[in-house]
Design a protein around this motif. Structure first.
Motif, mmCIF file in Angstrom:
data_model
loop_
_atom_site.group_PDB
_atom_site.id
_atom_site.type_symbol
_atom_site.label_atom_id
_atom_site.label_comp_id
_atom_site.label_asym_id
_atom_site.label_seq_id
_atom_site.Cartn_x
_atom_site.Cartn_y
_atom_site.Cartn_z
ATOM 1 N N TRP A 23 10.345 -10.840 -22.170
ATOM 2 C CA TRP A 23 9.729 -9.557 -21.960
ATOM 3 C C TRP A 23 8.476 -9.049 -22.826
ATOM 4 O O TRP A 23 7.584 -8.441 -22.264
ATOM 5 C CB TRP A 23 11.008 -8.865 -22.456
ATOM 6 C CG TRP A 23 10.832 -7.267 -21.906
ATOM 7 C CD1 TRP A 23 10.274 -6.475 -22.418
ATOM 8 C CD2 TRP A 23 11.394 -7.010 -20.593
ATOM 9 N NE1 TRP A 23 10.358 -5.060 -21.491
ATOM 10 C CE2 TRP A 23 10.934 -5.522 -20.372
ATOM 11 C CE3 TRP A 23 12.290 -7.726 -19.530
ATOM 12 C CZ2 TRP A 23 11.598 -4.702 -19.305
ATOM 13 C CZ3 TRP A 23 12.704 -6.762 -18.555
ATOM 14 C CH2 TRP A 23 12.253 -5.297 -18.437
ATOM 15 N N LYS A 24 8.378 -9.701 -24.188
ATOM 16 C CA LYS A 24 7.252 -9.119 -25.043
ATOM 17 C C LYS A 24 6.223 -9.833 -24.455
ATOM 18 O O LYS A 24 5.013 -9.002 -24.368
ATOM 19 C CB LYS A 24 7.500 -9.521 -26.275
ATOM 20 C CG LYS A 24 6.516 -9.575 -27.237
ATOM 21 C CD LYS A 24 6.326 -8.123 -27.951
ATOM 22 C CE LYS A 24 5.253 -8.038 -29.138
ATOM 23 N NZ LYS A 24 5.192 -6.785 -29.809
ATOM 24 N N ILE A 77 6.149 -9.432 -19.518
ATOM 25 C CA ILE A 77 6.892 -8.410 -18.667
ATOM 26 C C ILE A 77 6.475 -6.901 -19.312
ATOM 27 O O ILE A 77 5.482 -6.149 -18.564
ATOM 28 C CB ILE A 77 8.296 -8.098 -18.223
ATOM 29 C CG1 ILE A 77 8.836 -9.743 -17.732
ATOM 30 C CG2 ILE A 77 8.739 -7.338 -17.618
ATOM 31 C CD1 ILE A 77 10.331 -10.066 -17.692
ATOM 32 N N GLY A 78 6.908 -6.675 -20.377
ATOM 33 C CA GLY A 78 6.637 -5.297 -21.046
ATOM 34 C C GLY A 78 7.100 -4.070 -20.182
ATOM 35 O O GLY A 78 8.282 -3.527 -20.691
ATOM 36 N N LEU A 79 6.469 -3.483 -19.154
ATOM 37 C CA LEU A 79 6.782 -2.230 -18.636
ATOM 38 C C LEU A 79 6.890 -0.995 -19.300
ATOM 39 O O LEU A 79 7.706 -0.112 -19.074
ATOM 40 C CB LEU A 79 8.009 -2.594 -17.732
ATOM 41 C CG LEU A 79 8.076 -3.637 -16.724
ATOM 42 C CD1 LEU A 79 9.382 -3.776 -16.167
ATOM 43 C CD2 LEU A 79 6.848 -3.440 -15.727
ATOM 44 N N GLY A 80 6.324 -1.282 -20.898
ATOM 45 C CA GLY A 80 6.489 0.003 -21.496
ATOM 46 C C GLY A 80 7.868 0.116 -22.246
ATOM 47 O O GLY A 80 8.081 1.530 -22.795
ATOM 48 N N LEU A 81 8.747 -1.048 -21.993
ATOM 49 C CA LEU A 81 10.135 -0.767 -22.431
ATOM 50 C C LEU A 81 10.078 -1.834 -23.837
ATOM 51 O O LEU A 81 9.908 -3.005 -23.688
ATOM 52 C CB LEU A 81 11.150 -1.030 -21.594
ATOM 53 C CG LEU A 81 12.667 -1.176 -21.983
ATOM 54 C CD1 LEU A 81 12.882 0.555 -22.270
ATOM 55 C CD2 LEU A 81 13.356 -1.698 -20.865
ATOM 56 N N TYR A 82 10.669 -1.330 -24.966
ATOM 57 C CA TYR A 82 10.861 -2.330 -26.246
ATOM 58 C C TYR A 82 11.788 -3.425 -25.797
ATOM 59 O O TYR A 82 12.840 -3.097 -25.275
ATOM 60 C CB TYR A 82 11.374 -1.493 -27.220
ATOM 61 C CG TYR A 82 11.572 -2.249 -28.623
ATOM 62 C CD1 TYR A 82 10.634 -3.316 -28.924
ATOM 63 C CD2 TYR A 82 12.440 -1.753 -29.374
ATOM 64 C CE1 TYR A 82 11.143 -4.055 -30.085
ATOM 65 C CE2 TYR A 82 12.735 -2.351 -30.700
ATOM 66 C CZ TYR A 82 11.858 -3.457 -30.872
ATOM 67 O OH TYR A 82 11.924 -4.132 -32.265
ATOM 68 N N GLU A 83 11.460 -4.614 -26.107
ATOM 69 C CA GLU A 83 12.036 -5.842 -25.430
ATOM 70 C C GLU A 83 13.439 -5.815 -26.056
ATOM 71 O O GLU A 83 14.190 -6.631 -25.507
ATOM 72 C CB GLU A 83 11.354 -7.095 -25.688
ATOM 73 C CG GLU A 83 10.707 -7.239 -27.325
ATOM 74 C CD GLU A 83 9.643 -6.614 -27.923
ATOM 75 O OE1 GLU A 83 9.188 -6.758 -29.037
ATOM 76 O OE2 GLU A 83 9.110 -5.725 -27.303
ATOM 77 N N ILE A 84 13.960 -5.046 -27.131
ATOM 78 C CA ILE A 84 15.262 -5.230 -27.607
ATOM 79 C C ILE A 84 16.207 -4.522 -26.582
ATOM 80 O O ILE A 84 17.321 -5.264 -26.415
ATOM 81 C CB ILE A 84 15.394 -4.914 -28.793
ATOM 82 C CG1 ILE A 84 16.903 -4.842 -29.641
ATOM 83 C CG2 ILE A 84 15.354 -2.951 -28.715
ATOM 84 C CD1 ILE A 84 16.954 -4.413 -30.952
ATOM 85 N N ILE A 85 15.952 -3.788 -25.679
ATOM 86 C CA ILE A 85 16.886 -3.340 -24.920
ATOM 87 C C ILE A 85 17.244 -4.105 -23.635
ATOM 88 O O ILE A 85 18.660 -4.511 -23.336
ATOM 89 C CB ILE A 85 16.355 -1.775 -24.316
ATOM 90 C CG1 ILE A 85 16.045 -0.878 -25.435
ATOM 91 C CG2 ILE A 85 17.118 -1.279 -23.375
ATOM 92 C CD1 ILE A 85 15.294 0.363 -25.197
#
Length: 494
Positions: free
Chosen positions: A444-445, A448-456
């Motif tokens: 994700w980091k 992908i990203g998408l502006g969402l913190y990868e922990i979620i």
């Protein structure tokens, strides 16, 4: 005597005191359990403050005030998320983990606990969880070394490379010598220093500006958006900042403090002390960055360093506003934050290498003395790797910590929670969740990203895998269920 001499003297005295505590702890360290878990002897105050100090790294006095200084109060969402996450961790995990680790063969480390909790004869859980600890904690340790180097560099004007070694050397020494007791005792002192620094600095900034109303008026004059909690933040951005709280459930350096408490009865008092300390510290960090906006708006000729790097706002305010002797004490609070977190991370890495690799696979019958000395040299090895990573002077404290925090939170958090609350959880569920959580964070980091913190996404997918794979698996053995019931009954009896 130059202006920096009093600060230098203060730093030297502080570092010598921490090393002295390390040598005192050395005399109380008789076996490997003492070295990596303090013999499960911590009272409520030491449990609370050492958990807090090990959690709040140099980020608390550099990264967070810097973020508030640059973007205004909207960055305080992260503090709200951390407070909620920490409280839930104390409430649901701390006491249970203390009891369950003792019932599962007196487990000394998280990998050790996972292995015994699920009777994992393949030892895949031990190997993978220890690898996750080593990879992410080495990054985390590097962030602590960077923070310490930045502090010495900006305070005394020495080169980054020299500052790197000075900042790391004292921490390495007292962890090497004193182990867990040294780390916990020094953490308690360091937590008190951090609290002092974070409470006194905002007060002096406000006094320098005249009064509270004048400070607030100046901040509004600089940019009214500084007061906007939703400034430039999308829904996903707010969720991401709040999502930092999920990380608490999987941080080995915090969870190990719960495991080391002298009794589950210690936990409620420790929770109250720890949460009060945390709320005051986070409030002070936010206030320092926020009122720093007003101070440097009124004194633009002094703002060169903070305009170049917002993470220096706390350091610069301290150097400007305080007598050099007081400034030395306050800035030692940053050093305390850096050293407290770095020290316990080094120790957790050392315990993973020693308990979960060396003893488990190479020397099953190693003596206690041998394990203690292997643990000490592992501290040294991990420290050198972290220093090598930190040699890049462009490293940003917050960025490095965010990656490591997410890695632990997603890989271990759901596994810890489910293992303590759900008897039906199986080895395959734990392993699948751990692997998917860790891989999701990295993928994700990076892609992908998408502006969402990868922990979620990592936390959610890890949880889903635990449930699905556990339900598809056969029920846990009778002995696993018996240990779970005994631990659960002991916890509920308190």
């Amino acid at each position: 005597m130059t202006a920096s001499t009093p600060m230098l003297v203060t730093f030297v005295v502080y570092i010598m005191a921490m090393v002295l505590i390390g040598f005192i702890a050395y005399r109380a360290t008789k076996n490997f359990s003492d070295y990596i878990l303090g013999g499960r002897s911590l009272g409520s105050v030491v449990t609370a403050l050492s958990a807090g100090a090990s959690d709040m790294s140099g980020w608390l006095l550099m990264g967070l005030p810097g973020a508030i200084f640059v973007a205004g109060i909207s960055e305080s969402w992260i503090a709200i998320g951390l407070i909620v996450g920490a409280y839930l961790n104390w409430l649901f995990v701390a006491g249970r983990l203390r009891v369950h680790t003792e019932h599962n063969n007196n487990a000394l480390t998280l990998p050790d606990y996972f292995t015994n909790r699920f009777e994992d004869s393949s030892r895949l859980l031990r190997i993978f969880s220890a690898l996750v600890i080593l990879v992410f904690f080495t990054i985390y340790c590097a962030s602590g070394v960077v923070a310490g180097a930045r502090l010495f560099e900006s305070t005394f004007g020495i080169s980054y490379g020299t500052a790197l070694w000075i900042g790391a050397a004292a921490t390495i020494l007292y962890v090497f010598v004193g182990g867990f007791l040294a780390v916990s005792w020094t953490d308690t002192v360091q937590a008190a220093m951090m609290l002092f620094a974070l409470l006194i600095t905002p007060v002096f900034v406000i006094l320098a500006l005249g009064n509270y109303d004048a400070a607030m008026a100046t901040i509004e004059q600089a940019n009214p958006a500084n007061f906007d909690m939703f400034r430039n933040l999308s829904f996903l951005a707010i969720v991401s900042l709040l999502g930092w709280g999920l990380g608490y459930f999987g941080q080995p350096h915090i969870l190990v403090r719960f495991m080391a408490a002298d009794s589950v009865k210690t936990i409620p008092a420790a929770r109250r002390i720890g949460m009060a300390w945390m709320i005051l510290c986070l409030g002070g960090a936010v206030a320092a960055g926020f009122f720093g906006i007003a101070y440097f708006n009124n004194n633009p000729e002094l703002a060169g360093a903070v305009n170049e790097n917002g993470e220096r706002v706390f350091i610069e305010l301290t150097k400007i506003l305080f007598n050099p002797w007081i400034a030395g004490i306050v800035l030692s609070g940053i050093l305390a934050a850096v050293m407290s977190t770095l020290s316990c991370q080094l120790l957790v890495c050392s315990s993973a290498l020693t308990e979960d690799f060396y003893k488990a696979f190479l020397r099953k019958n190693a003596s206690q003395s041998e394990l203690v000395w292997v643990g000490r040299f592992m501290v040294l090895a991990i420290a050198l790797v972290a220093i090598a990573i930190a040699y890049n002077p462009e490293s940003k404290v917050l960025g490095l910590v965010a990656y490591a925090w997410a890695g632990f939170g997603a890989a271990f958090g759901p596994v810890v929670i489910f293992s303590l609350l759900w008897k039906r959880m199986t080895r395959n569920g734990a392993l699948a969740g751990m692997v998917v959580g860790a891989v999701t964070v990295v993928v994700w980091k990076e892609f992908i990203g998408l502006g969402l913190y990868e922990i979620i996404p990592g936390f959610i997918l890890c949880s889903l895998c635990i449930v699905v794979f556990s339900l598809l698996d056969k029920e846990p053995s009778a002995s696993i269920q018996k240990r779970f019931d005994e631990a659960d009954q002991e916890y509920k009896a308190v």
